[in-house]
Scaffold this motif. Structure first.
Motif, PDB file in Angstrom:
ATOM      1  N   ASN A 124     -12.577  -3.693  -4.972  1.00 15.30           N
ATOM      2  CA  ASN A 124     -11.337  -3.067  -4.517  1.00 15.30           C
ATOM      3  C   ASN A 124     -11.455  -1.554  -4.529  1.00 15.30           C
ATOM      4  O   ASN A 124     -12.322  -0.988  -5.197  1.00 15.30           O
ATOM      5  CB  ASN A 124     -10.155  -3.505  -5.389  1.00 15.30           C
ATOM      6  CG  ASN A 124      -9.778  -4.960  -5.155  1.00 15.30           C
ATOM      7  OD1 ASN A 124     -10.368  -5.644  -4.310  1.00 15.30           O
ATOM      8  ND2 ASN A 124      -8.802  -5.447  -5.895  1.00 15.30           N
ATOM      9  N   THR A 125     -10.559  -0.895  -3.791  1.00 21.72           N
ATOM     10  CA  THR A 125     -10.540   0.564  -3.703  1.00 21.72           C
ATOM     11  C   THR A 125      -9.207   1.076  -4.221  1.00 21.72           C
ATOM     12  O   THR A 125      -8.150   0.564  -3.843  1.00 21.72           O
ATOM     13  CB  THR A 125     -10.747   1.034  -2.253  1.00 21.72           C
ATOM     14  OG1 THR A 125     -12.032   0.582  -1.799  1.00 21.72           O
ATOM     15  CG2 THR A 125     -10.696   2.562  -2.156  1.00 21.72           C
ATOM     16  N   ARG A 158      -2.470   3.745  -5.060  1.00 18.46           N
ATOM     17  CA  ARG A 158      -2.623   2.590  -4.168  1.00 18.46           C
ATOM     18  C   ARG A 158      -3.891   1.835  -4.535  1.00 18.46           C
ATOM     19  O   ARG A 158      -4.861   2.418  -5.009  1.00 18.46           O
ATOM     20  CB  ARG A 158      -2.737   3.043  -2.711  1.00 18.46           C
ATOM     21  CG  ARG A 158      -1.522   3.769  -2.162  1.00 18.46           C
ATOM     22  CD  ARG A 158      -1.769   4.252  -0.738  1.00 18.46           C
ATOM     23  NE  ARG A 158      -0.595   4.899  -0.156  1.00 18.46           N
ATOM     24  CZ  ARG A 158      -0.556   5.420   1.056  1.00 18.46           C
ATOM     25  NH1 ARG A 158      -1.652   5.384   1.829  1.00 18.46           N
ATOM     26  NH2 ARG A 158       0.549   5.982   1.512  1.00 18.46           N
ATOM     27  N   VAL A 159      -3.865   0.535  -4.267  1.00 17.17           N
ATOM     28  CA  VAL A 159      -5.055  -0.303  -4.419  1.00 17.17           C
ATOM     29  C   VAL A 159      -5.189  -1.136  -3.159  1.00 17.17           C
ATOM     30  O   VAL A 159      -4.197  -1.679  -2.654  1.00 17.17           O
ATOM     31  CB  VAL A 159      -4.962  -1.214  -5.660  1.00 17.17           C
ATOM     32  CG1 VAL A 159      -6.221  -2.076  -5.785  1.00 17.17           C
ATOM     33  CG2 VAL A 159      -4.760  -0.390  -6.933  1.00 17.17           C
ATOM     34  N   GLU A 160      -6.414  -1.226  -2.653  1.00 11.97           N
ATOM     35  CA  GLU A 160      -6.685  -2.037  -1.471  1.00 11.97           C
ATOM     36  C   GLU A 160      -7.768  -3.050  -1.800  1.00 11.97           C
ATOM     37  O   GLU A 160      -8.834  -2.692  -2.309  1.00 11.97           O
ATOM     38  CB  GLU A 160      -7.121  -1.156  -0.301  1.00 11.97           C
ATOM     39  CG  GLU A 160      -7.327  -1.927   0.990  1.00 11.97           C
ATOM     40  CD  GLU A 160      -7.584  -1.030   2.183  1.00 11.97           C
ATOM     41  OE1 GLU A 160      -7.635  -1.553   3.317  1.00 11.97           O
ATOM     42  OE2 GLU A 160      -7.733   0.194   1.991  1.00 11.97           O
ATOM     43  N   SER A 161      -7.474  -4.318  -1.534  1.00 14.68           N
ATOM     44  CA  SER A 161      -8.459  -5.381  -1.684  1.00 14.68           C
ATOM     45  C   SER A 161      -8.848  -5.873  -0.295  1.00 14.68           C
ATOM     46  O   SER A 161      -8.255  -5.446   0.705  1.00 14.68           O
ATOM     47  CB  SER A 161      -7.868  -6.537  -2.517  1.00 14.68           C
ATOM     48  OG  SER A 161      -6.974  -7.305  -1.725  1.00 14.68           O
ATOM     49  N   PRO A 162      -9.816  -6.768  -0.186  1.00 21.65           N
ATOM     50  CA  PRO A 162     -10.125  -7.303   1.145  1.00 21.65           C
ATOM     51  C   PRO A 162      -8.942  -8.004   1.805  1.00 21.65           C
ATOM     52  O   PRO A 162      -8.887  -8.105   3.029  1.00 21.65           O
ATOM     53  CB  PRO A 162     -11.261  -8.293   0.852  1.00 21.65           C
ATOM     54  CG  PRO A 162     -11.924  -7.740  -0.377  1.00 21.65           C
ATOM     55  CD  PRO A 162     -10.798  -7.187  -1.205  1.00 21.65           C
ATOM     56  N   THR A 163      -7.950  -8.451   1.005  1.00 23.09           N
ATOM     57  CA  THR A 163      -6.857  -9.248   1.575  1.00 23.09           C
ATOM     58  C   THR A 163      -5.477  -8.633   1.422  1.00 23.09           C
ATOM     59  O   THR A 163      -4.526  -9.115   2.042  1.00 23.09           O
ATOM     60  CB  THR A 163      -6.825 -10.640   0.921  1.00 23.09           C
ATOM     61  OG1 THR A 163      -6.624 -10.491  -0.497  1.00 23.09           O
ATOM     62  CG2 THR A 163      -8.126 -11.386   1.171  1.00 23.09           C
ATOM     63  N   LEU A 184      -8.096  10.860  -3.012  1.00 19.80           N
ATOM     64  CA  LEU A 184      -9.396  10.368  -3.456  1.00 19.80           C
ATOM     65  C   LEU A 184      -9.417   8.852  -3.334  1.00 19.80           C
ATOM     66  O   LEU A 184      -8.466   8.178  -3.750  1.00 19.80           O
ATOM     67  CB  LEU A 184      -9.622  10.779  -4.921  1.00 19.80           C
ATOM     68  CG  LEU A 184     -11.059  10.978  -5.397  1.00 19.80           C
ATOM     69  CD1 LEU A 184     -11.724  12.099  -4.611  1.00 19.80           C
ATOM     70  CD2 LEU A 184     -11.073  11.281  -6.888  1.00 19.80           C
ATOM     71  N   ALA A 185     -10.479   8.316  -2.740  1.00 17.06           N
ATOM     72  CA  ALA A 185     -10.659   6.870  -2.604  1.00 17.06           C
ATOM     73  C   ALA A 185     -11.819   6.449  -3.485  1.00 17.06           C
ATOM     74  O   ALA A 185     -12.957   6.865  -3.265  1.00 17.06           O
ATOM     75  CB  ALA A 185     -10.929   6.498  -1.147  1.00 17.06           C
ATOM     76  N   ALA A 207      -5.679  -5.612 -10.759  1.00 13.16           N
ATOM     77  CA  ALA A 207      -6.307  -5.578  -9.435  1.00 13.16           C
ATOM     78  C   ALA A 207      -7.340  -4.458  -9.327  1.00 13.16           C
ATOM     79  O   ALA A 207      -7.976  -4.304  -8.282  1.00 13.16           O
ATOM     80  CB  ALA A 207      -5.255  -5.410  -8.346  1.00 13.16           C
ATOM     81  N   VAL A 208      -7.532  -3.682 -10.398  1.00 11.60           N
ATOM     82  CA  VAL A 208      -8.545  -2.619 -10.395  1.00 11.60           C
ATOM     83  C   VAL A 208      -9.876  -3.269 -10.801  1.00 11.60           C
ATOM     84  O   VAL A 208     -10.376  -3.120 -11.917  1.00 11.60           O
ATOM     85  CB  VAL A 208      -8.144  -1.463 -11.334  1.00 11.60           C
ATOM     86  CG1 VAL A 208      -9.170  -0.334 -11.285  1.00 11.60           C
ATOM     87  CG2 VAL A 208      -6.775  -0.915 -10.929  1.00 11.60           C
TER      88      VAL A 208
END
Length: 437
Positions: free
Chosen positions: A298-299, A352-357, A192-193, A293-294
């Protein structure tokens, strides 16, 4: 059976039986007091039924409201189901292999509810107002709402004490959560994203504590802070986006800091065999991660462990330093918009967490050593799954690029994040199933 009735009345409207064309149902089987949830897909042609139960092919018949079918497991064992439909509900008995003796059989009660058909293929924004909250991450709680991949949910969270934007207590303290949201089509082994489209403060104060968590105390600091742990109220300036201790004097009189709203809690329901977890706990399903970072933009990626994933969210923070070192962050309520997407047949070992960077993996365990291992393992998996690296190549990238942060020290688990800047990954190939694409 009571749990099934509650699910049905909350999320479903009765549908005619002639709507049965590749219908999806959630089957709840009572295995000696333990509920196992599985997805049943039915394709009805006249009286003949085909489809799948948890991925295993089925064949059977439907005569009026009487459904009989047999599933053949991957081990060659047969599972027989005999049920009666009533619109969007079903109840019956199963005849299954004994869990300890392949030559013996066992009968179990089961119930089921029909997943509503998607109204159309366009993503929808659901405006959801909670009426109750959960203090556990559980697969047994009735879905608050059925959504589909690509949909967004707009809602409100309470603070960790159960207080809403008007200062009224709505739930028991302990990080009460909104949800769960049932994501149609999500199956164990998918990912799930959850993109945090918007996190906004909706009141002008937050509550915290003075003091320091036990994991950080030397004997001297333990003595000096023995009288601390007192409440501290913070004033939130929503116009300027700043926070300051209310009524502060002395050296803190002019202290203020920019806010950065975040969700402390984000989770899917734990898998079969696990009990409900407290909303203060964490694991591979997410939980009370308290990872700063949540944040908006962010995803977060979580591995699906139950049909429909069953997504929970809550525990709003106006701001939190690494580790949540005073036991509470700036605890407050939030207006939240999240977008939910589904990555089919991709399993991940850790949140997992994904940010723009950056890409980030989260390890959560009883010790910092174990949390480091889990975060590192998760990052190596991400590099191999999404960037086409073998294990040797992944360790080389890790060795020159990884950053580690302490995420959470305030709960029963320690949280550690492994991070890599996307800028150093630009020269790598991107696999077709990269999370977030």
């Amino acid at each position: 059976m009571a749990a099934f009735c509650k699910w049905s009345s909350l999320v479903l409207a009765a549908l005619p039986l002639n709507a049965l064309a590749a219908d999806q149902w959630i089957v709840a089987t009572d295995l000696w007091g333990n509920t196992s949830y599985q997805t049943l897909t039915l394709d009805v042609q006249g009286q003949r039924v085909t489809g799948a139960l948890a991925g295993d092919a089925i064949t059977g018949t439907l005569r009026e409201e009487h459904l009989q079918f047999t599933a053949k497991g991957s081990d060659g064992q047969l599972y027989h189901y005999d049920g009666r439909m009533d619109g969007s509900r079903m109840q019956g008995r199963s005849d299954e292999p004994d869990t300890n003796n392949r030559n013996a059989r066992a009968a179990h009660d089961f119930s089921a509810w029909r997943v509503p058909a998607r109204p159309d293929n366009a993503p929808r924004l659901h405006d959801f107002t909670p009426t109750d909250y959960s203090n556990t991450f559980s697969a047994d709680r009735a879905p608050a709402l059925v959504i589909w991949p690509g949909d967004s949910v707009q809602t409100k969270t309470l603070d960790s004490g159960g207080v809403d934007e008007n200062g009224i207590t709505r739930a028991l303290f302990g990080n009460p959560q909104v949800g769960p949201f049932f994501v149609a089509g999500a199956e164990p082994g998918d990912t799930l994203a959850i993109t945090l489209t918007s996190l906004k403060l909706n009141r002008d104060y937050a509550d915290s504590l003075d003091g320091i968590v036990g994991r950080l105390k030397t004997p001297r600091i333990a003595t000096e802070t023995s009288a601390l742990g007192k409440p501290v109220r913070w004033q939130l300036d929503r116009t300027r986006g700043m926070a300051r201790p209310q009524g502060a004097s002395g050296a803190l009189k002019n202290f203020e800091i920019p806010v950065k709203p975040m969700l402390g809690g984000l989770a899917v329901a734990p898998g079969f065999g696990y009990p409900p977890f407290s909303t203060g706990d964490t694991s591979d399903f997410g939980g009370n991660m308290d990872f700063n970072a949540v944040v908006q933009g962010n995803t977060v990626y979580l591995e699906v462990q139950q049909p429909g994933a069953l997504l929970y969210l809550g525990d709003g923070h106006a701001l939190q330093g690494d580790g949540e070192t005073t036991q509470w962050a700036l605890e407050t309520s939030l207006d939240v918009v999240v977008k939910v997407e589904l990555i089919k047949k991709q399993s991940i070992a850790t949140p997992r967490v994904e940010s723009p960077t950056q890409i980030m993996t989260l390890g959560q365990a009883g010790s910092s050593d174990d949390a480091l291992r889990l975060a590192t393992s998760g990052m190596l998996q991400w590099l191999r799954q999404s960037y086409g690296l073998d294990i040797s190549q992944a360790t080389q990238v890790l060795g020159v690029a990884v950053q580690y942060n302490v995420v959470n020290l305030a709960g029963r688990s320690v949280g550690v994040a492994a991070k890599i800047d996307k800028s150093v990954l630009k020269g790598l190939p991107v696999a077709a199933e990269k999370a977030g694409d």
